[in-house]
Design a protein around this motif. Sequence first.
Motif, PDB file in Angstrom:
ATOM      1  N   ALA A  45      60.524  39.088  32.289  1.00 27.03           N
ATOM      2  CA  ALA A  45      59.232  39.206  32.068  1.00 27.03           C
ATOM      3  C   ALA A  45      58.456  39.930  32.838  1.00 27.03           C
ATOM      4  O   ALA A  45      57.606  40.840  32.266  1.00 27.03           O
ATOM      5  CB  ALA A  45      58.639  37.787  31.855  1.00 27.03           C
ATOM      6  N   VAL A  46      58.406  39.931  34.219  1.00 27.21           N
ATOM      7  CA  VAL A  46      57.810  40.632  34.906  1.00 27.21           C
ATOM      8  C   VAL A  46      58.131  42.380  34.596  1.00 27.21           C
ATOM      9  O   VAL A  46      57.247  43.150  34.505  1.00 27.21           O
ATOM     10  CB  VAL A  46      57.896  40.590  36.299  1.00 27.21           C
ATOM     11  N   GLU A  47      59.150  42.675  34.433  1.00 24.73           N
ATOM     12  CA  GLU A  47      59.701  44.068  34.200  1.00 24.73           C
ATOM     13  C   GLU A  47      59.193  44.539  32.977  1.00 24.73           C
ATOM     14  O   GLU A  47      58.873  45.658  32.798  1.00 24.73           O
ATOM     15  CB  GLU A  47      61.366  43.966  34.206  1.00 24.73           C
ATOM     16  N   GLU A  48      59.173  43.496  32.024  1.00 20.60           N
ATOM     17  CA  GLU A  48      58.656  44.062  30.513  1.00 20.60           C
ATOM     18  C   GLU A  48      57.202  44.558  30.562  1.00 20.60           C
ATOM     19  O   GLU A  48      56.524  45.502  30.201  1.00 20.60           O
ATOM     20  CB  GLU A  48      58.814  43.003  29.506  1.00 20.60           C
ATOM     21  N   VAL A  49      56.621  43.674  31.356  1.00 21.63           N
ATOM     22  CA  VAL A  49      55.101  43.846  31.632  1.00 21.63           C
ATOM     23  C   VAL A  49      54.872  45.246  32.362  1.00 21.63           C
ATOM     24  O   VAL A  49      54.140  45.942  32.214  1.00 21.63           O
ATOM     25  CB  VAL A  49      54.317  42.655  32.397  1.00 21.63           C
ATOM     26  N   ALA A  50      55.838  45.312  33.578  1.00 18.36           N
ATOM     27  CA  ALA A  50      55.526  46.447  34.442  1.00 18.36           C
ATOM     28  C   ALA A  50      55.870  47.971  33.509  1.00 18.36           C
ATOM     29  O   ALA A  50      55.006  48.811  33.606  1.00 18.36           O
ATOM     30  CB  ALA A  50      56.610  46.227  35.677  1.00 18.36           C
ATOM     31  N   ARG A  51      56.775  47.492  32.733  1.00 17.63           N
ATOM     32  CA  ARG A  51      57.375  48.885  31.761  1.00 17.63           C
ATOM     33  C   ARG A  51      56.009  49.345  30.985  1.00 17.63           C
ATOM     34  O   ARG A  51      55.844  50.532  30.701  1.00 17.63           O
ATOM     35  CB  ARG A  51      58.347  48.299  31.105  1.00 17.63           C
ATOM     36  N   ALA A  52      55.261  48.218  30.239  1.00 22.85           N
ATOM     37  CA  ALA A  52      54.264  48.727  29.450  1.00 22.85           C
ATOM     38  C   ALA A  52      53.379  49.271  30.171  1.00 22.85           C
ATOM     39  O   ALA A  52      52.563  50.083  29.456  1.00 22.85           O
ATOM     40  CB  ALA A  52      53.860  47.224  28.715  1.00 22.85           C
ATOM     41  N   HIS A  53      53.147  49.037  31.406  1.00 24.00           N
ATOM     42  CA  HIS A  53      51.939  49.664  32.185  1.00 24.00           C
ATOM     43  C   HIS A  53      52.590  50.990  32.915  1.00 24.00           C
ATOM     44  O   HIS A  53      51.970  51.498  33.613  1.00 24.00           O
ATOM     45  CB  HIS A  53      51.629  48.851  33.229  1.00 24.00           C
ATOM     46  N   GLY A  54      53.883  51.290  32.463  1.00 22.47           N
ATOM     47  CA  GLY A  54      54.630  52.562  33.081  1.00 22.47           C
ATOM     48  C   GLY A  54      54.870  52.467  34.492  1.00 22.47           C
ATOM     49  O   GLY A  54      54.626  53.354  35.433  1.00 22.47           O
ATOM     50  N   ALA A  55      55.254  51.117  35.068  1.00 21.29           N
ATOM     51  CA  ALA A  55      55.384  50.907  36.538  1.00 21.29           C
ATOM     52  C   ALA A  55      57.012  50.568  36.481  1.00 21.29           C
ATOM     53  O   ALA A  55      57.410  49.928  35.505  1.00 21.29           O
ATOM     54  CB  ALA A  55      54.724  49.773  36.723  1.00 21.29           C
ATOM     55  N   LEU A  56      57.468  50.899  37.787  1.00 20.56           N
ATOM     56  CA  LEU A  56      58.901  50.491  38.116  1.00 20.56           C
ATOM     57  C   LEU A  56      58.722  49.210  38.788  1.00 20.56           C
ATOM     58  O   LEU A  56      57.933  48.959  39.572  1.00 20.56           O
ATOM     59  CB  LEU A  56      59.540  51.694  38.897  1.00 20.56           C
ATOM     60  N   LEU A  57      59.705  48.451  38.498  1.00 22.55           N
ATOM     61  CA  LEU A  57      59.881  47.027  39.129  1.00 22.55           C
ATOM     62  C   LEU A  57      60.924  47.179  40.223  1.00 22.55           C
ATOM     63  O   LEU A  57      62.114  47.692  39.727  1.00 22.55           O
ATOM     64  CB  LEU A  57      60.219  45.875  38.131  1.00 22.55           C
ATOM     65  N   ILE A  58      60.989  46.841  41.587  1.00 26.45           N
ATOM     66  CA  ILE A  58      61.625  46.901  42.518  1.00 26.45           C
ATOM     67  C   ILE A  58      61.708  45.562  42.693  1.00 26.45           C
ATOM     68  O   ILE A  58      60.637  44.664  43.377  1.00 26.45           O
ATOM     69  CB  ILE A  58      61.251  47.920  43.771  1.00 26.45           C
ATOM     70  N   ASN A  59      62.920  44.695  43.002  1.00 29.76           N
ATOM     71  CA  ASN A  59      62.894  43.245  43.599  1.00 29.76           C
ATOM     72  C   ASN A  59      63.934  42.996  44.407  1.00 29.76           C
ATOM     73  O   ASN A  59      65.008  43.733  44.840  1.00 29.76           O
ATOM     74  CB  ASN A  59      63.044  42.460  42.128  1.00 29.76           C
ATOM     75  N   GLY A  60      63.874  42.020  45.165  1.00 28.64           N
ATOM     76  CA  GLY A  60      64.765  41.696  46.301  1.00 28.64           C
ATOM     77  C   GLY A  60      64.788  40.162  46.218  1.00 28.64           C
ATOM     78  O   GLY A  60      63.824  39.305  45.699  1.00 28.64           O
ATOM     79  N   THR A  83      68.761  15.612  29.167  1.00 29.94           N
ATOM     80  CA  THR A  83      67.322  15.635  29.141  1.00 29.94           C
ATOM     81  C   THR A  83      66.751  16.241  30.257  1.00 29.94           C
ATOM     82  O   THR A  83      66.949  16.141  31.343  1.00 29.94           O
ATOM     83  CB  THR A  83      66.625  14.163  28.993  1.00 29.94           C
ATOM     84  N   VAL A  84      65.661  17.284  29.845  1.00 29.73           N
ATOM     85  CA  VAL A  84      65.055  18.207  31.077  1.00 29.73           C
ATOM     86  C   VAL A  84      63.709  18.003  31.086  1.00 29.73           C
ATOM     87  O   VAL A  84      62.896  17.838  29.755  1.00 29.73           O
ATOM     88  CB  VAL A  84      65.707  19.464  31.156  1.00 29.73           C
ATOM     89  N   ILE A  85      62.882  18.439  32.156  1.00 29.93           N
ATOM     90  CA  ILE A  85      61.596  18.853  31.934  1.00 29.93           C
ATOM     91  C   ILE A  85      61.543  20.490  32.043  1.00 29.93           C
ATOM     92  O   ILE A  85      62.087  21.139  33.106  1.00 29.93           O
ATOM     93  CB  ILE A  85      60.720  18.381  33.088  1.00 29.93           C
ATOM     94  N   SER A  86      61.289  21.216  31.100  1.00 33.33           N
ATOM     95  CA  SER A  86      61.548  22.388  31.141  1.00 33.33           C
ATOM     96  C   SER A  86      60.068  23.286  31.336  1.00 33.33           C
ATOM     97  O   SER A  86      59.109  23.318  31.004  1.00 33.33           O
ATOM     98  CB  SER A  86      61.870  23.086  29.539  1.00 33.33           C
ATOM     99  N   GLN A  87      60.580  24.376  32.190  1.00 38.70           N
ATOM    100  CA  GLN A  87      59.364  25.340  32.423  1.00 38.70           C
ATOM    101  C   GLN A  87      59.769  26.686  31.851  1.00 38.70           C
ATOM    102  O   GLN A  87      60.906  26.815  31.727  1.00 38.70           O
ATOM    103  CB  GLN A  87      59.453  25.775  34.117  1.00 38.70           C
ATOM    104  N   ASP A  88      58.545  27.172  31.229  1.00 37.54           N
ATOM    105  CA  ASP A  88      58.630  28.449  30.785  1.00 37.54           C
ATOM    106  C   ASP A  88      58.718  29.446  31.733  1.00 37.54           C
ATOM    107  O   ASP A  88      57.737  30.192  32.208  1.00 37.54           O
ATOM    108  CB  ASP A  88      57.469  28.557  29.675  1.00 37.54           C
ATOM    109  N   ALA A  89      59.903  29.810  32.175  1.00 37.05           N
ATOM    110  CA  ALA A  89      59.852  31.012  33.305  1.00 37.05           C
ATOM    111  C   ALA A  89      59.533  32.251  32.934  1.00 37.05           C
ATOM    112  O   ALA A  89      58.675  32.804  33.663  1.00 37.05           O
ATOM    113  CB  ALA A  89      61.309  31.100  33.767  1.00 37.05           C
ATOM    114  N   ALA A  90      59.817  32.645  31.721  1.00 39.18           N
ATOM    115  CA  ALA A  90      59.248  33.964  31.237  1.00 39.18           C
ATOM    116  C   ALA A  90      57.682  33.808  31.087  1.00 39.18           C
ATOM    117  O   ALA A  90      57.032  35.162  31.693  1.00 39.18           O
ATOM    118  CB  ALA A  90      59.842  34.076  29.912  1.00 39.18           C
TER     119      ALA A  90
END
Length: 342
Positions: A94-109, A294-301
Amino acid sequence: MAETTRHPEPRYGIRPTMKDVAARAGVGLKTVSRVVNSEPGVTPDTERRVQEAIEALGFRRNDSARVLRKGRTASIGLVLEDLADPFYGPLSRAVEEVARAHGALLINGSSAEDPEREQELVLALCARRVDGLIVIPAADDHRYLEPEIKAGVATVFVDRPAGRIDADMVLSDSFGGAREGVAHLIAHGHRRIGFIGDQPRIHTATERLRGYHAAMTEAGITVEDSWVSLGSTDADRVRAAAEGMLGGPEPVTALFSGNNRVTVTVVRVLAERERPVALVGFDDIELADLLGITVISQDAAAVGRSAAEHLFRRLDGADHTPARVELPTRLIARGSGEIRPA
């Protein structure tokens, strides 16, 4: 006559330059610059020759000079806890998609939950002049980032608050989610409920423990010390905790697991037992729908998207006091949390 030793031409580390492209295309440097930067003033035939030279040489534009001119690198850094954790996959995407929409490259570690490694990685990204940072913190003191933030590096913390500095943060409602999950077990008749969580220095672990205690207190249930275990998510540690709670003359009849890695081990422990034990896990896990967990789900995206959008608003000039965004969780009943006490 002495034999002359011939050394091979070096293959790596020497990249073609605009000067090489100009020579191959038979044009001037300014013409190549115009083509590379999509500027007007070049005839179609000349542009074709330059593009052919670029392709033949494998030329790539060096953005360093552009960075110096514009003051922006069009790149952001994402520091995760563990790249192998399934929770961070959709968050990172999700972070990468937003970055791409703003013309930015994502670097992660990955910090591997090591505060020193987190600081080393964050400062390495800053040294490479990323425009902004999204950090899932391992450390509890982030004052080392103050000079970078003052220098203009937009920073958003995710999943856990920053330590000892004021900064933007995007969290899931760990407290509310845990309280809802434990209340769900109580509603199905359980009174002896065990809690197995992550290390107590981690914000989400303590918030989920707090939610557990809140639900138990609201139901008038006194929690016994043996029902609670915090520590590493190592499978041996979690197994020992679960087996201890499920053994003895008065075992727990239900378990609440504090994150996805704990849940996986608990599911394995429960699969080996004949007596049914109820389970609610915080975080969804792969195949949980097929296994009936049964889980408590977080919406990570949604967490990742919100953090990235907030970061780019900062980069676009938004100026306001540090914001705290807390996203809701959702209980998904699939069967394991609805088992009543034997």
